[in-house]
Each structure stands twice: as C-alpha cells, then as structure tokens.
Design an enzyme around this catalytic site. Structure first.
Site, PDB file in Angstrom:
ATOM      1  N   ASP A  98      33.115  31.225  -0.180  1.00 31.19           N
ATOM      2  CA  ASP A  98      33.643  32.564  -0.426  1.00 31.19           C
ATOM      3  C   ASP A  98      32.688  33.287  -1.385  1.00 31.19           C
ATOM      4  OD1 ASP A  98      37.104  33.201  -0.107  1.00 31.19           O
ATOM      5  OD2 ASP A  98      35.573  34.718  -0.534  1.00 31.19           O
ATOM      6  N   ASP A 202      34.269  38.691   0.145  1.00 31.40           N
ATOM      7  CA  ASP A 202      35.507  39.284  -0.352  1.00 31.40           C
ATOM      8  C   ASP A 202      35.403  40.808  -0.498  1.00 31.40           C
ATOM      9  OD1 ASP A 202      38.134  38.606  -1.521  1.00 31.40           O
ATOM     10  OD2 ASP A 202      37.308  39.597  -3.264  1.00 31.40           O
ATOM     11  N   GLU A 258      35.225  40.586   4.653  1.00 27.23           N
ATOM     12  CA  GLU A 258      36.629  40.970   4.554  1.00 27.23           C
ATOM     13  C   GLU A 258      36.648  42.460   4.275  1.00 27.23           C
ATOM     14  OE1 GLU A 258      38.836  40.582   1.107  1.00 27.23           O
ATOM     15  OE2 GLU A 258      40.736  40.189   2.107  1.00 27.23           O
ATOM     16  N   HIS A 334      45.342  33.290   3.343  1.00 27.30           N
ATOM     17  CA  HIS A 334      45.957  33.057   2.028  1.00 27.30           C
ATOM     18  C   HIS A 334      46.549  34.321   1.417  1.00 27.30           C
ATOM     19  CE1 HIS A 334      42.109  34.737   1.226  1.00 27.30           C
ATOM     20  NE2 HIS A 334      42.417  34.895  -0.028  1.00 27.30           N
ATOM     21  N   ASP A 335      46.277  35.471   2.052  1.00 28.07           N
ATOM     22  CA  ASP A 335      46.835  36.746   1.553  1.00 28.07           C
ATOM     23  C   ASP A 335      47.985  37.240   2.413  1.00 28.07           C
ATOM     24  OD1 ASP A 335      43.550  38.104   0.871  1.00 28.07           O
ATOM     25  OD2 ASP A 335      44.927  37.026  -0.462  1.00 28.07           O
TER      26      ASP A 335
HETATM   27  O1  TEU Z   1      41.846  40.349  -0.686  1.00 27.72           O
HETATM   28  C1  TEU Z   1      41.741  41.770  -0.714  1.00 27.72           C
HETATM   29  C2  TEU Z   1      42.852  42.326   0.021  1.00 27.72           C
HETATM   30  O2  TEU Z   1      42.682  43.247   0.800  1.00 27.72           O
HETATM   31  C3  TEU Z   1      44.180  41.671  -0.165  1.00 27.72           C
HETATM   32  O3  TEU Z   1      44.230  41.285  -1.535  1.00 27.72           O
HETATM   33  C4  TEU Z   1      45.263  42.677   0.077  1.00 27.72           C
HETATM   34  O4  TEU Z   1      44.745  43.956  -0.109  1.00 27.72           O
HETATM   35  C5  TEU Z   1      46.315  42.435  -0.958  1.00 27.72           C
HETATM   36  O5  TEU Z   1      46.936  41.236  -0.563  1.00 27.72           O
HETATM   37  C6  TEU Z   1      47.247  43.618  -1.036  1.00 27.72           C
HETATM   38  O6  TEU Z   1      48.030  43.672   0.116  1.00 27.72           O
HETATM   39  C7  TEU Z   1      40.761  39.664  -1.301  1.00 27.72           C
HETATM   40  C8  TEU Z   1      41.178  38.207  -1.422  1.00 27.72           C
HETATM   41  O7  TEU Z   1      41.398  37.666  -0.115  1.00 27.72           O
HETATM   42  C9  TEU Z   1      42.428  38.163  -2.255  1.00 27.72           C
HETATM   43  O8  TEU Z   1      42.949  36.834  -2.316  1.00 27.72           O
HETATM   44  C10 TEU Z   1      42.082  38.654  -3.656  1.00 27.72           C
HETATM   45  O9  TEU Z   1      43.270  38.731  -4.415  1.00 27.72           O
HETATM   46  C11 TEU Z   1      41.443  40.051  -3.594  1.00 27.72           C
HETATM   47  O10 TEU Z   1      40.463  40.206  -2.577  1.00 27.72           O
HETATM   48  C12 TEU Z   1      40.712  40.317  -4.902  1.00 27.72           C
HETATM   49  O11 TEU Z   1      39.583  39.460  -4.954  1.00 27.72           O
END
Ligand code: TEU
Ligand code: CA
Length: 557
Positions: A98, A202, A258, A334-335
């Site tokens: 990542d 990210d 992403e 994971h999000d």
């Molecule tokens: O995620 C960015 C992102 O778009 C998500 O966090 C989403 O916007 C958020 O869940 C609100 O709905 C990346 C990573 O995947 C995430 O785990 C991190 O928290 C974030 O960036 C910050 O690094």
C-alpha cells in the site's frame, strides 16, 4: 490484447491487523500471514494486496505513516516482511504493498520539522493563513474532513493552519514540492528493489489541491464537501506520469490507484496503456449507491442498493474501458461493508448469494479482488454499542452526529451496522474454537459471533461451501479468456432482479445470468438461451427457463 500477469491474476486483499495473530497479542501480524500461505495458495489467488504494515501511531489503522521504510513493531520486522515476500514468491504469489503518499502521520519527522519551519520540510505540507470573517479568525476554507470536522488544524508555532483531508493526525503532503516528490520516488525504489511487485495507491487522485477558495455551502453544517477543489484535478496525471517515468517504468510492476469520485472517462485516462500512468484504478460509483449523499459523507444514512443502477454502473465501466484501459473488479474491501450483506442476502440466502456475487466478480473483464473472508461468505457485524467499534471514521462521526444531538444514537448505529468500515475489519474466522483461532489473546476488535458457523475449517469440509465455489470459479476464470478479456454486453437493462450479460472473445461466447433476488423467476420469455449449454452455477438446476433465489448460471454457446 496486450496480456499481462496483473490482468490474468486474481488479487487477495489482506488487512494484516485482522488476518492471523501468531504471537497472541490480539493483533494480526506478518508472521501470521506467513503461516497462512498454504491456505492462501489453496484459494487459487496470484497476487496479495497487503494493507499498510509500516511504522504508524495507528490513528487510522496504519494509513498514517510515521516511517515509510520501517515495519510497525506490532506487525513484526523488516526481516519478517522479506521472509513473507520470499515465501510468497516461492509459491508463485506476488506481493503488492500500500502506497500512502497523499498524507503521512503528524508524527513523521517531515511534519515535526515542518511545524518548526525547518528547510526543506517547511514546504512539504500545505500551510495556509486563516481568514478574518466578521472580525473572527476562521480556517482557510470551510471544507469538511472525511473524518468529520474541518480539514484545517491551527499550529501556533507557524500561526498557520495545515490541511488534513482525513484525520488531524494525517497532514496532507505538498505534491507541488519537487524535493518531496523525489523522496517518494526514492522510497518506492527501496521497496521495489526489495522485490515488491507493485503498489495500491491510497487516494492518489487527491494529491493535487487546486485552490483554497471555496464558498460556504449553505445547509447541513458549517463544514461542507470541498472535493471539487481537490478530486481528479489535472496535475494528478502529470505527477503520475513523472512517477511512471522516474520509477514504475523501470520495473515489471502492477499499480492500482484508489480514486474516489472518478468516472469511466477518468478511468481510461488513469489506466490507458498509452498514458503511462497506472495499471488500473478502483472506482467508487457502485459503492456509493448505498450512501445517502444528501449530506456530505452521508454514508451513515444508508439506502438500499438499486440493482438497475448497479448494472448501469458496472456496464459503463466494462464498456468504457474495453480496449481503452483496465478495470479492477471489487465489491468490498477494508473500507466497505461485506458484499454478501450489501448486495446479497446474508440471512436467508447467504451461501447462494455469496456464490452468485463471486460469479459476477469473476466473469467481468478486469482484475478481480477478493477481500479476506469474502471467500467464506463472512458477513457484516452488528455491534450494539459504539464502544465495540474501532474505526476513527465511525468514532468521529459519532461525536459529530450523535453527541451534538444531530442524529439519534439508534439511527446512527443502524447506519454503521450497514455501511461502517469495521464490518470488514473483524478478525478472519479460521474455525469454531475460541476467537475462531484468530488469536489466543484478546482481539483488538471483537469477532463476529457467527464465526462458530462461518469459518475456514467448516468451509474446507463442505464440498458445497462458498470457499469451494470460489476455488472452482477461479479455476474456470483462469482458463476462460472471454471472462478476463472479453467484450461485455448487458441484457435486460431495466430488469430489477436479473443481472444478465454476454462475454465474447475470439469466437467464444458466454451468457452469465444472475438472480439478485430471493424470488423464483421464469426467464424463458426473457432470454433466448437456444444453443447455450450451462457450464457452471450455484444450483443443480438444469431448467434454463427458471432462476432460483440468488441463482447464478454461466452458459456457453
Ligand atoms: O480510503 C479513502 C476513502 O475514500 C475511504 O476512506 C472513504 O472515503 C471513507 O471510508 C469515507 O466513506 C483510503 C483508505 O482505504 C482508508 O482506509 C483510509 O482511511 C483513507 O484513505 C485515508 O488514508
Ligand atoms: Ca500479533
């Protein structure tokens, strides 16, 4: 069709904190992943995307990096990482790490020095003076952070505010600064020279902040969504082309950006082979279907997924990138909440709908991503107390919505149970023993109590398990170029229950028919399946005119 290993491979995403704990401190670790390589290999995956394992104070579970070249002690050591890399390579599996360079931790030495105005770090971040509004000092803009509150934090030493699109412990880095960019490229080479096979990047499309002027958006709250100033702005492509020239072009690597808020047109710009930017990107359009966007970041006011819209979005991306770019195919991570809970029926048809969704992700063109636990049909968790959640996004939103009285606690917790990120962060369920044998210690987050019924051991012992369906679906995909590279055409676009499409490649033609509902459906009059023979599916149903609840059928002409 320019064939590549990362086009034909299948990615398995591992969230290390929740995968397997080898030293019983309640936290998953790298040695735990090493121990599970035989299982990972048995699924049939080719590439691992490992969420961050770098040194971090864990404000956002590792997405706040304090040292880009070192491993967080609770995850293990650099030697452990190198052993994981070697063992994976011995097993024919590649490792993608990542890359989190839109922001770092406020404890990173760059930021510590930047706050003290020490060269050159003083300009590695985004510092702006406050604004006098009606005699009162205000933040430079009224943008809302993804994690609630303002995106600006005041620092006395500099009498300035720094930008943080995420938590205040995640200051945004200044990509306009070339010295900083060169440090990123040097760090990337450090990992690639170690043998790492690529990067998941990210929120890479947020790295160009165009301007800090933004009108106060009325309504909802004093902070509002300012993403039109920093999402997919033009310079992102310039920076990615520079990164490609300086680093990526020198290695045989895979990259996936992403990119929240992108359209299929953007997708072709980021992943076009002639663009020399990225291999592929993650879109969010199909994920955002479940969010109520009346208010900025209204994911905690969920709405049911409209299957017709889901079909439109996935079709747009299949058609939009065919021959122009490359898709990633994912339905959770994971999000995001667990896909069988969001898109299937995790109560009455968990196994059938999990298998149906796996058929979708493994017959669309692009690179499929399996998120840990998806392959055994793990479901959302429904913690009944805010104290059981760990995710900073949930905790901050609770403070912002519930503690201020803006949203009732039960309404908020209901929203979290449907769209919260911790749904996918509960520990991997290995068997029905204590803590599903994830740990012999106290897990950093509670397990989903349904681990007694849903776990790897029971899945391995059940010929008809979700896991064994994944294994068969994956091996079928690997020998079917029509799934990997084929031309996609949507059938029955307006049908709200049936997702049906054709895939064609070099004279081979398939029809995939998916029932996204719990209804028995007659499809004789809807689809002309003459000349087609069923080759795979999740029921022993040979009546091509009938679809059972959440049935998936693959037919070949
Ligand atoms: O995620 C960015 C992102 O778009 C998500 O966090 C989403 O916007 C958020 O869940 C609100 O709905 C990346 C990573 O995947 C995430 O785990 C991190 O928290 C974030 O960036 C910050 O690094
Ligand atoms: Ca551990």
């Amino acid at each position: 069709m320019n064939k590549k290993w990362w086009k034909e491979g299948i990615v398995y995403q591992i969230y290390p904190r929740s995968y397997f704990d080898s030293n019983n401190d309640g936290i998953g670790d790298i040695r735990g992943i090493i121990e599970k390589i035989p299982y990972i290999k048995s699924i049939g995956v080719d590439i691992i995307w490992l969420n961050p394992v770098y040194d971090s104070p864990n404000d956002d579970n590792g997405y706040d990096i304090r040292d880009y070249k070192n491993i967080l002690t609770e995850f293990g050591s650099l030697e452990d990482l190198q052993e994981l890399l070697n063992k994976l390579h011995e097993n024919g599996i590649r490792l993608v790490m990542d890359l989190v360079v839109n922001h770092c931790s406020d404890e990173h030495e760059w930021f510590v020095k930047s706050k003290q105005n020490i060269e050159p770090y003083n300009d590695y971040f985004i510092w702006e003076k406050g604004k006098k509004v009606d005699g009162e000092m205000k933040e430079p803009t009224n943008w809302a952070s993804f994690f609630s509150g303002s995106t600006w934090e005041y620092v006395e030493e500099r009498d300035e505010y720094y930008l943080h699109l995420f938590s205040k412990k995640q200051p945004d880095l200044n990509w306009k600064n070339e010295a900083f960019r060169l440090e990123v490229y040097e760090m990337m080479k450090y990992w690639l020279d170690m043998g790492v096979d690529g990067f998941r990047m990210d929120v890479i499309n947020l790295i160009h902040k165009e301007s800090f002027e933004d009108g106060i958006i009325e309504g909802y709250s004093k902070y509002a969504d300012g993403s039109s100033n920093y999402m997919n702005k033009p310079k992102v492509h310039e920076y990615l082309q520079e990164m490609n020239k300086e680093v990526l072009s020198k290695y045989d690597v895979m990259t996936v950006g992403e990119t929240p808020g992108v359209t299929a047109e953007d997708g072709a710009k980021y992943s076009g082979e002639d663009r020399n930017e990225l291999s592929m990107i993650f879109t969010f359009e199909h994920m955002d279907l479940a969010n109520n966007n009346e208010a900025p970041f209204g994911k905690f006011l969920p709405k049911p997924v409209d299957v017709v819209k889901l079909k439109e979005i996935l079709s747009k991306w299949q058609i939009g990138l065919h021959g122009k770019g490359w898709n990633s195919i994912y339905m959770n991570n994971h999000d995001q909440p667990r896909m069988v809970s969001r898109f299937g029926d995790d109560k009455n048809y968990r196994k059938q709908s999990a298998k149906m969704l796996a058929t979708l992700t493994h017959t669309l063109s692009g690179t499929p991503y399996i998120y840990q636990g998806e392959e055994i049909g793990m479901t959302n968790v429904n913690f009944d107390s805010i104290d059981d959640y760990r995710d900073i996004e949930i905790i901050n939103a609770y403070k912002d919505f519930v503690e201020t009285g803006r949203l009732r606690e039960d309404t908020f917790l209901h929203g979290v149970s449907i769209n919260g990120r911790d749904n996918s962060r509960t520990p991997m369920q290995w068997d029905n023993k204590e803590n599903a044998s994830f740990t012999k210690g106290t897990p950093w987050i509670k397990l989903n109590p349904n681990y007694v019924d849903i776990n790897v051991e029971e899945a391995n012992n059940d010929e008809n398990s979700v896991l064994n369906y994944y294994r068969k679906m994956i091996s079928l995909r690997k020998k079917t170029n029509a799934f990997i590279y084929g031309k996609f055409e949507l059938l029955l676009p307006d049908n709200k229950d049936i997702f049906a499409y054709t895939k064609e490649f070099e004279g081979e033609k398939y029809i995939v028919v998916l029932n996204f509902s719990k209804n028995d459906l007659e499809i004789g009059g809807l689809l002309d399946l003459d000349g087609y023979t069923k080759v795979f599916g999740n029921y022993d149903n040979d009546d091509n005119g009938k679809l059972l609840p959440y049935e998936s059928k693959i037919l070949k002409l």
